[in-house]
Design a protein around this motif. Structure first.
Motif, mmCIF file in Angstrom:
data_model
loop_
_atom_site.group_PDB
_atom_site.id
_atom_site.type_symbol
_atom_site.label_atom_id
_atom_site.label_comp_id
_atom_site.label_asym_id
_atom_site.label_seq_id
_atom_site.Cartn_x
_atom_site.Cartn_y
_atom_site.Cartn_z
ATOM 1 N N CYS A 195 -22.667 147.839 61.742
ATOM 2 C CA CYS A 195 -24.040 148.199 62.115
ATOM 3 C C CYS A 195 -24.927 147.026 62.525
ATOM 4 O O CYS A 195 -26.043 147.260 62.988
ATOM 5 N N SER A 196 -24.493 145.778 62.369
ATOM 6 C CA SER A 196 -25.386 144.634 62.593
ATOM 7 C C SER A 196 -24.994 143.843 63.835
ATOM 8 O O SER A 196 -23.823 143.488 64.014
ATOM 9 N N TYR A 197 -26.003 143.546 64.668
ATOM 10 C CA TYR A 197 -25.771 142.866 65.948
ATOM 11 C C TYR A 197 -26.929 141.905 66.217
ATOM 12 O O TYR A 197 -28.096 142.249 66.009
ATOM 13 N N ALA A 198 -26.614 140.708 66.683
ATOM 14 C CA ALA A 198 -27.661 139.742 67.036
ATOM 15 C C ALA A 198 -27.105 138.771 68.058
ATOM 16 O O ALA A 198 -25.902 138.480 68.067
ATOM 17 N N ARG A 199 -27.985 138.273 68.908
ATOM 18 C CA ARG A 199 -27.578 137.348 69.957
ATOM 19 C C ARG A 199 -28.662 136.289 70.112
ATOM 20 O O ARG A 199 -29.845 136.624 70.282
ATOM 21 N N ALA A 200 -28.268 135.020 70.028
ATOM 22 C CA ALA A 200 -29.234 133.932 70.108
ATOM 23 C C ALA A 200 -30.033 134.003 71.401
ATOM 24 O O ALA A 200 -29.487 134.225 72.472
ATOM 25 N N GLY A 201 -31.345 133.817 71.282
ATOM 26 C CA GLY A 201 -32.235 133.848 72.434
ATOM 27 C C GLY A 201 -32.540 135.221 72.968
ATOM 28 O O GLY A 201 -33.339 135.363 73.897
ATOM 29 N N VAL A 202 -31.926 136.253 72.396
ATOM 30 C CA VAL A 202 -32.066 137.616 72.922
ATOM 31 C C VAL A 202 -32.727 138.544 71.910
ATOM 32 O O VAL A 202 -33.776 139.131 72.170
ATOM 33 N N GLY A 203 -32.118 138.723 70.754
ATOM 34 C CA GLY A 203 -32.696 139.641 69.782
ATOM 35 C C GLY A 203 -31.722 140.022 68.696
ATOM 36 O O GLY A 203 -30.621 139.471 68.583
ATOM 37 N N ALA A 204 -32.143 140.982 67.886
ATOM 38 C CA ALA A 204 -31.323 141.529 66.809
ATOM 39 C C ALA A 204 -31.442 143.040 66.826
ATOM 40 O O ALA A 204 -32.518 143.588 67.131
ATOM 41 N N VAL A 205 -30.343 143.709 66.484
ATOM 42 C CA VAL A 205 -30.284 145.175 66.538
ATOM 43 C C VAL A 205 -29.500 145.683 65.338
ATOM 44 O O VAL A 205 -28.462 145.119 64.974
ATOM 45 N N MET A 210 -31.708 143.847 76.623
ATOM 46 C CA MET A 210 -32.740 142.838 76.374
ATOM 47 C C MET A 210 -32.382 141.522 77.060
ATOM 48 O O MET A 210 -33.261 140.831 77.593
ATOM 49 N N GLN A 211 -31.103 141.163 77.085
ATOM 50 C CA GLN A 211 -30.698 139.946 77.776
ATOM 51 C C GLN A 211 -30.956 140.058 79.280
ATOM 52 O O GLN A 211 -31.240 139.048 79.946
ATOM 53 N N ALA A 212 -30.897 141.269 79.805
ATOM 54 C CA ALA A 212 -31.172 141.496 81.229
ATOM 55 C C ALA A 212 -32.668 141.529 81.535
ATOM 56 O O ALA A 212 -33.048 141.694 82.696
ATOM 57 N N GLY A 213 -33.516 141.382 80.514
ATOM 58 C CA GLY A 213 -34.949 141.276 80.747
ATOM 59 C C GLY A 213 -35.805 142.391 80.197
ATOM 60 O O GLY A 213 -37.033 142.342 80.301
ATOM 61 N N LYS A 214 -35.200 143.410 79.631
ATOM 62 C CA LYS A 214 -35.989 144.506 79.084
ATOM 63 C C LYS A 214 -36.568 144.121 77.724
ATOM 64 O O LYS A 214 -35.942 143.378 76.954
ATOM 65 N N SER A 215 -37.754 144.629 77.439
ATOM 66 C CA SER A 215 -38.337 144.444 76.120
ATOM 67 C C SER A 215 -37.606 145.319 75.114
ATOM 68 O O SER A 215 -36.836 146.220 75.492
#
Length: 224
Positions: A30-40, A58-63
């Motif tokens: 259930c846990s996901y995160a990417r540096a400079g992008v976000g956490a889900v 989010m990495q593609a530019g979406k909020s």
């Protein structure tokens, strides 16, 4: 059967999340995160594909709100899913489908969002957000404070058996990915203890990956 919090540290730009559940290995699914992008966090009747999807968006530019809106549109059986996200600007968004289990609710603030299902009561997510925002120190310390606050507020309706914490910062892999996949004791205590041990060594592990020539010794038998 899960309560979680996703967060961003505005001072360092680190992202992290904490999660606990009565189900086994919740952090693995259930846990996901990417540096400079976000956490889900992708939870409730879990679809693990939604975490990477939200991060890609989010990495593609979406909020975070835009990403969650697209997750709603593209996800299968989205009425069963609960998905939380925070982006690089600290914006947060949550989708909780109407078929989320038991008592389910959510709470949001700048840089932090929490949600849960099969909860003991509807105050748990708000307690987690308050616990994170009210704590000080490293993002890992604040994440543990949030997880403990959720448990103290009631946590899940039944006993929890697994928990985890993930932190990302600058490099392409998690700088901390600590889990207790199953225990009859308190998994949150196990993750907190793992963080206590790992925290002072975390930067050394990153340095060993980036340039082992400047890394400290391992400090274990055989590495004198």
């Amino acid at each position: 059967m899960t309560f979680s919090l996703v967060a961003r540290c505005p001072e360092t730009g680190m992202f992290g999340l904490v999660i606990s559940s009565s189900s086994p290995a919740v952090a693995a699914r259930c846990s996901y995160a990417r540096a400079g992008v976000g956490a889900v966090s992708s939870q409730n009747v879990t679809d693990p594909s939604l975490g990477p999807l939200a991060l890609d968006l989010m990495q593609a530019g979406k909020s975070a709100p835009e990403a969650i809106e697209e997750v709603r549109a593209r996800g299968k059986f989205i009425e069963y899913r609960q998905v939380l996200a925070v982006d690089s600007a600290g914006r947060t968004a949550i989708h909780s489908g109407p078929n989320s289990l038991g008592i389910w609710t959510q709470a949001q603030a700048e840089n932090a969002a929490a949600g849960g299902n099969l909860l003991a009561n509807d105050s748990v997510p708000e307690a987690m957000v308050d616990g994170y925002l009210g704590a000080t120190g490293h993002i890992g310390d604040r994440l543990i404070a949030a997880l403990r606050a959720g448990l103290m507020a009631g946590g899940e309706a039944g006993p929890v058996h697994s928990a985890g914490m993930k932190i990302v910062d600058q490099v392409s892999w998690p700088v901390a990915d600590l889990r207790c996949d199953w225990t009859e004791a308190c998994p949150i205590d196990a993750v907190a203890k793992a963080w206590e041990v790992y925290k002072p060594q975390m930067d050394a592990y990153v340095q060993r990956a980036l340039d082992p020539r400047d890394a400290p010794s391992y400090g274990v038998p055989g590495d004198e």
